[in-house]
Design an enzyme around this catalytic site. Structure first.
Site, PDB file in Angstrom:
ATOM      1  N   HIS A  86       1.028 -29.578   4.696  1.00 28.87           N
ATOM      2  CA  HIS A  86       0.953 -29.916   6.116  1.00 28.87           C
ATOM      3  C   HIS A  86       1.503 -31.316   6.322  1.00 28.87           C
ATOM      4  O   HIS A  86       1.085 -32.269   5.656  1.00 28.87           O
ATOM      5  CB  HIS A  86      -0.496 -29.848   6.603  1.00 28.87           C
ATOM      6  CG  HIS A  86      -0.654 -30.106   8.072  1.00 28.87           C
ATOM      7  ND1 HIS A  86      -0.257 -29.195   9.023  1.00 28.87           N
ATOM      8  CD2 HIS A  86      -1.136 -31.171   8.757  1.00 28.87           C
ATOM      9  CE1 HIS A  86      -0.512 -29.677  10.233  1.00 28.87           C
ATOM     10  NE2 HIS A  86      -1.035 -30.889  10.103  1.00 28.87           N
ATOM     11  N   SER A  87       2.465 -31.449   7.236  1.00 28.61           N
ATOM     12  CA  SER A  87       3.084 -32.730   7.571  1.00 28.61           C
ATOM     13  C   SER A  87       3.672 -33.363   6.300  1.00 28.61           C
ATOM     14  O   SER A  87       4.517 -32.737   5.658  1.00 28.61           O
ATOM     15  CB  SER A  87       2.053 -33.632   8.261  1.00 28.61           C
ATOM     16  OG  SER A  87       2.697 -34.687   8.947  1.00 28.61           O
ATOM     17  N   MET A  88       3.248 -34.575   5.910  1.00 26.34           N
ATOM     18  CA  MET A  88       3.782 -35.168   4.688  1.00 26.34           C
ATOM     19  C   MET A  88       3.623 -34.237   3.495  1.00 26.34           C
ATOM     20  O   MET A  88       4.457 -34.215   2.584  1.00 26.34           O
ATOM     21  CB  MET A  88       3.075 -36.484   4.389  1.00 26.34           C
ATOM     22  CG  MET A  88       3.561 -37.178   3.111  1.00 26.34           C
ATOM     23  SD  MET A  88       2.439 -38.464   2.499  1.00 26.34           S
ATOM     24  CE  MET A  88       1.151 -37.449   1.729  1.00 26.34           C
ATOM     25  N   SER A 137       4.245 -26.842   7.143  1.00 25.12           N
ATOM     26  CA  SER A 137       3.502 -26.888   8.396  1.00 25.12           C
ATOM     27  C   SER A 137       3.640 -28.258   9.047  1.00 25.12           C
ATOM     28  O   SER A 137       3.415 -29.288   8.391  1.00 25.12           O
ATOM     29  CB  SER A 137       2.019 -26.591   8.105  1.00 25.12           C
ATOM     30  OG  SER A 137       1.195 -26.907   9.200  1.00 25.12           O
ATOM     31  N   ALA A 184       4.092 -31.112   3.316  1.00 24.31           N
ATOM     32  CA  ALA A 184       5.211 -30.173   3.220  1.00 24.31           C
ATOM     33  C   ALA A 184       6.391 -30.818   2.506  1.00 24.31           C
ATOM     34  O   ALA A 184       7.066 -30.177   1.692  1.00 24.31           O
ATOM     35  CB  ALA A 184       5.622 -29.700   4.607  1.00 24.31           C
TER      36      ALA A 184
END
Length: 272
Positions: free
Chosen positions: A94-96, A122, A98
Protein backbone atom coordinates in the site's frame (compact mmCIF):
# COMPACT_ATOMS: atom_id res chain seq x y z
CA UNK A 1 18.55 -26.91 15.82
CA UNK A 2 17.53 -23.65 14.07
CA UNK A 3 14.52 -22.05 15.74
CA UNK A 4 11.66 -20.26 14.00
CA UNK A 5 12.86 -16.95 15.46
CA UNK A 6 16.40 -17.50 14.18
CA UNK A 7 15.06 -18.26 10.71
CA UNK A 8 12.66 -15.35 10.56
CA UNK A 9 14.25 -12.73 12.80
CA UNK A 10 12.27 -9.59 13.66
CA UNK A 11 11.40 -8.84 10.02
CA UNK A 12 8.55 -11.31 9.49
CA UNK A 13 7.18 -14.68 10.61
CA UNK A 14 8.77 -17.85 9.27
CA UNK A 15 6.98 -19.79 6.53
CA UNK A 16 4.16 -22.02 7.75
CA UNK A 17 4.63 -25.41 6.01
CA UNK A 18 0.89 -26.07 6.25
CA UNK A 19 0.02 -23.09 4.02
CA UNK A 20 0.10 -23.29 0.24
CA UNK A 21 0.74 -19.63 -0.59
CA UNK A 22 2.30 -16.67 1.23
CA UNK A 23 0.92 -13.15 0.87
CA UNK A 24 3.84 -10.83 1.65
CA UNK A 25 2.43 -7.47 2.82
CA UNK A 26 4.38 -4.19 2.83
CA UNK A 27 3.28 -1.12 4.86
CA UNK A 28 2.67 2.44 3.71
CA UNK A 29 5.02 5.27 4.72
CA UNK A 30 5.05 5.40 8.51
CA UNK A 31 2.91 2.25 8.66
CA UNK A 32 3.22 -0.91 10.73
CA UNK A 33 2.25 -4.59 10.27
CA UNK A 34 -0.86 -4.01 12.40
CA UNK A 35 -2.53 -2.90 9.16
CA UNK A 36 -2.71 -6.57 8.15
CA UNK A 37 -3.43 -8.30 11.46
CA UNK A 38 -7.14 -8.87 10.73
CA UNK A 39 -6.61 -10.20 7.20
CA UNK A 40 -6.04 -13.97 7.74
CA UNK A 41 -9.66 -14.91 8.64
CA UNK A 42 -10.89 -13.04 5.56
CA UNK A 43 -8.71 -14.94 3.09
CA UNK A 44 -8.45 -18.60 2.13
CA UNK A 45 -7.08 -20.71 5.02
CA UNK A 46 -4.35 -21.98 2.66
CA UNK A 47 -2.86 -18.46 2.51
CA UNK A 48 -0.34 -17.26 5.08
CA UNK A 49 -0.42 -13.49 5.54
CA UNK A 50 3.17 -12.32 6.09
CA UNK A 51 3.46 -8.66 7.17
CA UNK A 52 6.94 -7.15 6.78
CA UNK A 53 8.19 -5.24 9.83
CA UNK A 54 10.51 -2.43 8.76
CA UNK A 55 13.08 -0.73 11.02
CA UNK A 56 11.83 1.94 13.42
CA UNK A 57 8.61 0.05 14.18
CA UNK A 58 7.52 -2.40 16.88
CA UNK A 59 10.24 -4.85 17.87
CA UNK A 60 12.58 -2.90 15.60
CA UNK A 61 11.77 0.53 17.04
CA UNK A 62 15.35 0.81 18.35
CA UNK A 63 16.69 0.61 14.78
CA UNK A 64 17.12 3.57 12.45
CA UNK A 65 14.46 3.56 9.70
CA UNK A 66 15.81 3.27 6.16
CA UNK A 67 15.87 6.42 4.05
CA UNK A 68 17.43 4.85 0.91
CA UNK A 69 15.53 2.18 -0.98
CA UNK A 70 18.08 -0.20 -2.52
CA UNK A 71 19.83 -1.30 0.72
CA UNK A 72 16.38 -1.86 2.22
CA UNK A 73 15.36 -3.98 -0.78
CA UNK A 74 18.42 -6.21 -0.36
CA UNK A 75 17.69 -6.67 3.34
CA UNK A 76 14.06 -7.58 2.65
CA UNK A 77 15.11 -10.12 0.00
CA UNK A 78 17.53 -11.74 2.43
CA UNK A 79 14.86 -11.87 5.14
CA UNK A 80 12.33 -13.48 2.76
CA UNK A 81 14.82 -16.12 1.66
CA UNK A 82 15.95 -16.84 5.22
CA UNK A 83 12.36 -17.23 6.43
CA UNK A 84 11.42 -19.56 3.56
CA UNK A 85 8.91 -17.34 1.75
CA UNK A 86 10.21 -17.52 -1.82
CA UNK A 87 8.59 -20.72 -3.07
CA UNK A 88 4.93 -19.80 -3.75
CA UNK A 89 4.00 -16.26 -2.85
CA UNK A 90 2.10 -13.13 -3.84
CA UNK A 91 2.80 -9.57 -2.70
CA UNK A 92 0.63 -6.68 -1.54
CA UNK A 93 1.89 -3.14 -0.97
CA UNK A 94 0.00 0.00 0.00
CA UNK A 95 1.39 3.39 -1.08
CA UNK A 96 5.16 3.29 -0.39
CA UNK A 97 4.72 -0.43 0.26
CA UNK A 98 3.76 -0.97 -3.39
CA UNK A 99 7.00 0.64 -4.54
CA UNK A 100 8.97 -1.55 -2.13
CA UNK A 101 7.09 -4.69 -3.24
CA UNK A 102 7.87 -3.94 -6.90
CA UNK A 103 11.58 -3.42 -6.22
CA UNK A 104 11.76 -6.59 -4.11
CA UNK A 105 10.08 -8.56 -6.91
CA UNK A 106 12.66 -7.23 -9.40
CA UNK A 107 15.52 -8.04 -7.01
CA UNK A 108 14.28 -11.61 -6.56
CA UNK A 109 14.13 -12.03 -10.34
CA UNK A 110 17.66 -10.62 -10.69
CA UNK A 111 18.88 -13.29 -8.25
CA UNK A 112 17.28 -16.06 -10.31
CA UNK A 113 14.57 -16.59 -7.69
CA UNK A 114 10.83 -16.79 -8.43
CA UNK A 115 8.77 -13.66 -8.97
CA UNK A 116 5.54 -13.31 -7.02
CA UNK A 117 2.64 -15.19 -8.57
CA UNK A 118 0.60 -12.01 -8.28
CA UNK A 119 1.50 -8.43 -7.34
CA UNK A 120 -1.12 -6.17 -5.71
CA UNK A 121 -0.29 -2.46 -5.75
CA UNK A 122 -2.53 -0.11 -3.80
CA UNK A 123 -2.77 3.71 -3.66
CA UNK A 124 0.67 4.08 -5.24
CA UNK A 125 1.59 5.85 -8.44
CA UNK A 126 3.76 3.83 -10.88
CA UNK A 127 7.48 3.77 -9.95
CA UNK A 128 8.68 6.17 -12.65
CA UNK A 129 6.35 8.83 -11.18
CA UNK A 130 8.07 8.82 -7.79
CA UNK A 131 10.97 11.08 -6.82
CA UNK A 132 11.32 14.70 -5.73
CA UNK A 133 8.59 15.78 -8.16
CA UNK A 134 6.05 14.06 -5.90
CA UNK A 135 6.33 17.13 -3.65
CA UNK A 136 6.19 15.53 -0.17
CA UNK A 137 6.17 18.19 2.59
CA UNK A 138 9.35 18.53 4.66
CA UNK A 139 7.91 20.75 7.40
CA UNK A 140 6.25 18.82 10.27
CA UNK A 141 3.25 21.15 10.35
CA UNK A 142 2.61 20.58 6.65
CA UNK A 143 3.18 16.86 7.15
CA UNK A 144 0.55 16.68 9.89
CA UNK A 145 -1.86 18.63 7.69
CA UNK A 146 -1.24 16.31 4.73
CA UNK A 147 -1.86 13.16 6.79
CA UNK A 148 -5.07 14.67 8.14
CA UNK A 149 -6.32 15.69 4.71
CA UNK A 150 -5.62 12.18 3.40
CA UNK A 151 -7.68 10.64 6.20
CA UNK A 152 -4.71 9.10 7.98
CA UNK A 153 -5.66 10.26 11.49
CA UNK A 154 -8.70 7.99 11.77
CA UNK A 155 -12.09 8.83 13.34
CA UNK A 156 -10.53 10.11 16.60
CA UNK A 157 -8.40 13.01 15.37
CA UNK A 158 -6.84 13.77 18.78
CA UNK A 159 -5.76 10.16 19.25
CA UNK A 160 -4.60 10.03 15.64
CA UNK A 161 -2.43 13.11 16.09
CA UNK A 162 -0.86 11.64 19.24
CA UNK A 163 -0.04 8.45 17.35
CA UNK A 164 1.31 10.46 14.42
CA UNK A 165 3.68 12.39 16.71
CA UNK A 166 5.32 9.10 17.72
CA UNK A 167 5.58 8.02 14.10
CA UNK A 168 6.90 11.28 12.62
CA UNK A 169 10.61 10.24 12.49
CA UNK A 170 9.67 7.02 10.65
CA UNK A 171 7.28 8.85 8.34
CA UNK A 172 9.91 11.47 7.47
CA UNK A 173 12.46 8.75 6.67
CA UNK A 174 9.96 6.86 4.52
CA UNK A 175 8.98 9.98 2.59
CA UNK A 176 12.65 10.82 2.05
CA UNK A 177 13.09 7.32 0.63
CA UNK A 178 10.25 7.98 -1.81
CA UNK A 179 11.50 11.46 -2.75
CA UNK A 180 15.04 10.24 -3.46
CA UNK A 181 13.98 7.12 -5.35
CA UNK A 182 15.07 7.01 -8.99
CA UNK A 183 13.46 4.36 -11.16
CA UNK A 184 15.79 2.16 -13.18
CA UNK A 185 14.30 1.06 -16.54
CA UNK A 186 14.13 -2.72 -16.78
CA UNK A 187 12.07 -5.50 -18.30
CA UNK A 188 8.49 -5.79 -17.03
CA UNK A 189 7.69 -8.42 -14.46
CA UNK A 190 6.03 -11.59 -15.76
CA UNK A 191 3.46 -11.88 -12.99
CA UNK A 192 -0.10 -10.51 -13.28
CA UNK A 193 -0.93 -7.42 -11.24
CA UNK A 194 -3.94 -5.83 -9.63
CA UNK A 195 -3.83 -2.04 -9.11
CA UNK A 196 -6.21 -0.41 -6.60
CA UNK A 197 -7.01 3.29 -6.79
CA UNK A 198 -9.32 5.08 -4.36
CA UNK A 199 -11.89 7.86 -4.53
CA UNK A 200 -10.39 11.34 -4.20
CA UNK A 201 -6.82 10.15 -3.63
CA UNK A 202 -4.40 12.90 -4.73
CA UNK A 203 -1.36 10.73 -3.97
CA UNK A 204 -2.21 8.12 -6.58
CA UNK A 205 -4.87 9.11 -9.12
CA UNK A 206 -6.56 6.50 -11.33
CA UNK A 207 -4.36 7.61 -14.26
CA UNK A 208 -1.21 7.20 -12.16
CA UNK A 209 -2.38 3.75 -11.08
CA UNK A 210 -3.12 2.83 -14.69
CA UNK A 211 0.55 3.56 -15.46
CA UNK A 212 1.43 0.31 -13.66
CA UNK A 213 0.22 -1.50 -16.79
CA UNK A 214 3.68 -1.01 -18.34
CA UNK A 215 5.29 -2.92 -15.46
CA UNK A 216 3.90 -6.34 -16.27
CA UNK A 217 4.24 -8.50 -19.36
CA UNK A 218 1.17 -10.39 -18.15
CA UNK A 219 -2.06 -8.59 -17.25
CA UNK A 220 -3.15 -5.68 -15.11
CA UNK A 221 -6.54 -5.69 -13.44
CA UNK A 222 -7.63 -2.19 -12.37
CA UNK A 223 -9.96 -1.77 -9.42
CA UNK A 224 -11.34 1.33 -7.72
CA UNK A 225 -12.35 1.62 -4.05
CA UNK A 226 -14.08 4.13 -1.74
CA UNK A 227 -12.74 6.18 1.18
CA UNK A 228 -9.62 7.85 -0.18
CA UNK A 229 -5.91 7.17 0.24
CA UNK A 230 -6.27 5.51 3.65
CA UNK A 231 -9.26 3.40 2.66
CA UNK A 232 -7.66 0.48 4.52
CA UNK A 233 -8.60 2.26 7.76
CA UNK A 234 -12.29 2.16 6.82
CA UNK A 235 -14.45 -0.94 7.10
CA UNK A 236 -16.16 -0.57 3.70
CA UNK A 237 -12.95 0.04 1.74
CA UNK A 238 -11.05 -2.71 3.54
CA UNK A 239 -13.86 -5.23 3.07
CA UNK A 240 -14.08 -4.45 -0.65
CA UNK A 241 -10.32 -4.75 -1.04
CA UNK A 242 -10.17 -8.12 0.69
CA UNK A 243 -13.02 -9.51 -1.44
CA UNK A 244 -11.01 -8.58 -4.54
CA UNK A 245 -7.73 -9.91 -3.12
CA UNK A 246 -9.34 -13.19 -2.14
CA UNK A 247 -10.90 -13.60 -5.58
CA UNK A 248 -7.57 -13.00 -7.33
CA UNK A 249 -5.69 -15.37 -4.99
CA UNK A 250 -8.39 -18.03 -5.34
CA UNK A 251 -7.88 -17.77 -9.09
CA UNK A 252 -4.22 -18.66 -8.58
CA UNK A 253 -5.21 -21.95 -6.96
CA UNK A 254 -7.66 -22.71 -9.77
CA UNK A 255 -5.21 -21.97 -12.58
CA UNK A 256 -2.14 -23.63 -11.05
CA UNK A 257 -3.44 -27.09 -11.74
CA UNK A 258 -4.24 -26.17 -15.33
CA UNK A 259 -0.64 -25.08 -15.92
CA UNK A 260 -1.41 -21.59 -17.19
CA UNK A 261 -1.67 -18.04 -15.89
CA UNK A 262 -4.90 -16.09 -16.00
CA UNK A 263 -5.37 -13.25 -18.43
CA UNK A 264 -7.42 -10.29 -17.22
CA UNK A 265 -7.71 -6.79 -18.58
CA UNK A 266 -11.07 -5.45 -17.42
CA UNK A 267 -11.66 -2.62 -14.99
CA UNK A 268 -13.68 -3.17 -11.80
CA UNK A 269 -15.32 -0.61 -9.53
CA UNK A 270 -16.55 -1.12 -6.01
CA UNK A 271 -20.31 -0.89 -5.82
CA UNK A 272 -20.92 -1.33 -2.10
Amino acid sequence: MTTVLERSGPWLPAADPDRTLRLICFPHAGGTPSLYHDWPPLLDPAIQVVPVLLAGRGLRSHQQPASVLQPLVEEVVQALVRAGHTDRFAMFGHSMGALLAYEVACALRDRGLPEPEHLFVSASKAPHLYGAAAGWPTDDTDLRRMVGELGGLGPDEEMGLAYLERRLPVLRADLRLCAEYVWTPRAPLNCPMTAFSADGDPVATPAQMEAWREYTANSLLRRHLPDGHFYLNHEAGRAALLRFVRADLDRLFHTAGAGHTHQLSEDSRWTG
